[in-house]
Design a protein around this motif. Structure first.
Motif, PDB file in Angstrom:
ATOM      1  N   GLU A  35      11.316   2.978  -7.787  1.00 42.74           N
ATOM      2  CA  GLU A  35      11.571   4.374  -8.110  1.00 42.74           C
ATOM      3  C   GLU A  35      12.276   5.166  -7.015  1.00 42.74           C
ATOM      4  N   VAL A  36      11.979   4.908  -5.764  1.00 44.08           N
ATOM      5  CA  VAL A  36      12.602   5.684  -4.678  1.00 44.08           C
ATOM      6  C   VAL A  36      13.160   4.827  -3.546  1.00 44.08           C
ATOM      7  N   ARG A  37      13.221   3.522  -3.791  1.00 45.58           N
ATOM      8  CA  ARG A  37      13.762   2.585  -2.810  1.00 45.58           C
ATOM      9  C   ARG A  37      13.069   2.670  -1.450  1.00 45.58           C
ATOM     10  N   GLY A  38      11.777   2.962  -1.500  1.00 49.46           N
ATOM     11  CA  GLY A  38      10.979   3.031  -0.284  1.00 49.46           C
ATOM     12  C   GLY A  38      10.163   1.768  -0.119  1.00 49.46           C
ATOM     13  N   TRP A  39       9.522   1.628   1.036  1.00 52.37           N
ATOM     14  CA  TRP A  39       8.692   0.460   1.265  1.00 52.37           C
ATOM     15  C   TRP A  39       7.550   0.753   2.226  1.00 52.37           C
ATOM     16  N   ARG A  40       7.182   2.032   2.351  1.00 58.93           N
ATOM     17  CA  ARG A  40       6.124   2.400   3.291  1.00 58.93           C
ATOM     18  C   ARG A  40       4.946   3.106   2.607  1.00 58.93           C
ATOM     19  N   LEU A  41       4.653   2.733   1.370  1.00 59.01           N
ATOM     20  CA  LEU A  41       3.584   3.392   0.625  1.00 59.01           C
ATOM     21  C   LEU A  41       2.244   3.295   1.345  1.00 59.01           C
ATOM     22  N   ALA A  42       1.928   2.150   1.898  1.00 59.26           N
ATOM     23  CA  ALA A  42       0.651   1.997   2.606  1.00 59.26           C
ATOM     24  C   ALA A  42       0.552   2.987   3.766  1.00 59.26           C
ATOM     25  N   ALA A  43       1.627   3.153   4.508  1.00 61.65           N
ATOM     26  CA  ALA A  43       1.629   4.098   5.631  1.00 61.65           C
ATOM     27  C   ALA A  43       1.483   5.531   5.144  1.00 61.65           C
ATOM     28  N   ILE A  44       2.140   5.853   4.036  1.00 60.52           N
ATOM     29  CA  ILE A  44       2.029   7.201   3.475  1.00 60.52           C
ATOM     30  C   ILE A  44       0.591   7.463   3.036  1.00 60.52           C
ATOM     31  N   CYS A  45       0.010   6.534   2.301  1.00 58.61           N
ATOM     32  CA  CYS A  45      -1.371   6.699   1.825  1.00 58.61           C
ATOM     33  C   CYS A  45      -2.345   6.783   2.993  1.00 58.61           C
ATOM     34  N   HIS A  46      -2.142   5.956   3.998  1.00 59.69           N
ATOM     35  CA  HIS A  46      -3.010   5.988   5.176  1.00 59.69           C
ATOM     36  C   HIS A  46      -2.960   7.368   5.837  1.00 59.69           C
ATOM     37  N   LYS A  47      -1.767   7.907   5.980  1.00 64.39           N
ATOM     38  CA  LYS A  47      -1.608   9.221   6.596  1.00 64.39           C
ATOM     39  C   LYS A  47      -2.254  10.312   5.737  1.00 64.39           C
ATOM     40  N   LEU A  48      -2.076  10.224   4.431  1.00 64.80           N
ATOM     41  CA  LEU A  48      -2.696  11.209   3.533  1.00 64.80           C
ATOM     42  C   LEU A  48      -4.220  11.160   3.635  1.00 64.80           C
ATOM     43  N   ILE A  49      -4.770   9.966   3.772  1.00 63.07           N
ATOM     44  CA  ILE A  49      -6.222   9.814   3.890  1.00 63.07           C
ATOM     45  C   ILE A  49      -6.706  10.335   5.240  1.00 63.07           C
ATOM     46  N   LYS A  50      -6.121   9.850   6.312  1.00 68.97           N
ATOM     47  CA  LYS A  50      -6.610  10.151   7.661  1.00 68.97           C
ATOM     48  C   LYS A  50      -6.281  11.562   8.139  1.00 68.97           C
ATOM     49  N   GLN A  51      -5.055  12.014   7.919  1.00 66.00           N
ATOM     50  CA  GLN A  51      -4.647  13.309   8.463  1.00 66.00           C
ATOM     51  C   GLN A  51      -4.882  14.465   7.495  1.00 66.00           C
ATOM     52  N   TYR A  52      -4.779  14.199   6.203  1.00 65.31           N
ATOM     53  CA  TYR A  52      -4.870  15.281   5.226  1.00 65.31           C
ATOM     54  C   TYR A  52      -6.128  15.216   4.371  1.00 65.31           C
ATOM     55  N   GLY A  53      -6.938  14.175   4.525  1.00 69.53           N
ATOM     56  CA  GLY A  53      -8.213  14.078   3.850  1.00 69.53           C
ATOM     57  C   GLY A  53      -8.154  13.779   2.358  1.00 69.53           C
ATOM     58  N   TRP A  54      -7.045  13.202   1.903  1.00 67.74           N
ATOM     59  CA  TRP A  54      -6.927  12.887   0.468  1.00 67.74           C
ATOM     60  C   TRP A  54      -7.863  11.738   0.120  1.00 67.74           C
TER      61      TRP A  54
END
Length: 98
Positions: A35-54
């Motif tokens: 969908e967006v030609r990305g490959w860092r979903l795990a890093a994004i999710c990790h950051k959302l969990i750790k830094q933003y509390g998602w």
């Protein structure tokens, strides 16, 4: 943005991941690549969990043990904190998320 303040994905990928999680979708890296030609979903999710509390759940599927992510059902999305590139998503939420 300073180098130390940068994520390892473009702001478009971060926005996409936040929007997709808010819509209740399960996401995998394959979905992100398609969908967006990305490959860092795990890093994004990790950051959302750790830094933003998602509250993001991870489920490993298939023989390759591929991680799939989703926002925990029942999450009060009006209470979520958003990364700068996805702050516009909070504008339409009831209660005005941060």
């Amino acid at each position: 943005m300073t180098k130390s303040g940068r994520w390892y994905s473009s702001t478009t990928q971060i926005y996409w991941a936040c929007a997709a999680l808010l819509s209740g979708r399960w996401l995998s890296t394959r979905t992100e690549i398609r969908e967006v030609r990305g490959w860092r979903l795990a890093a994004i999710c990790h950051k959302l969990i750790k830094q933003y509390g998602w509250p993001i759940e991870t489920e490993y599927r298939g023989a390759e043990n591929i991680a799939h992510y989703r926002l925990t059902p029942g999450t009060d999305i009006s209470r979520l904190k958003f990364p700068p590139s996805a702050k516009s998503l909070a504008d339409g939420l009831e209660g005005g998320a941060q």
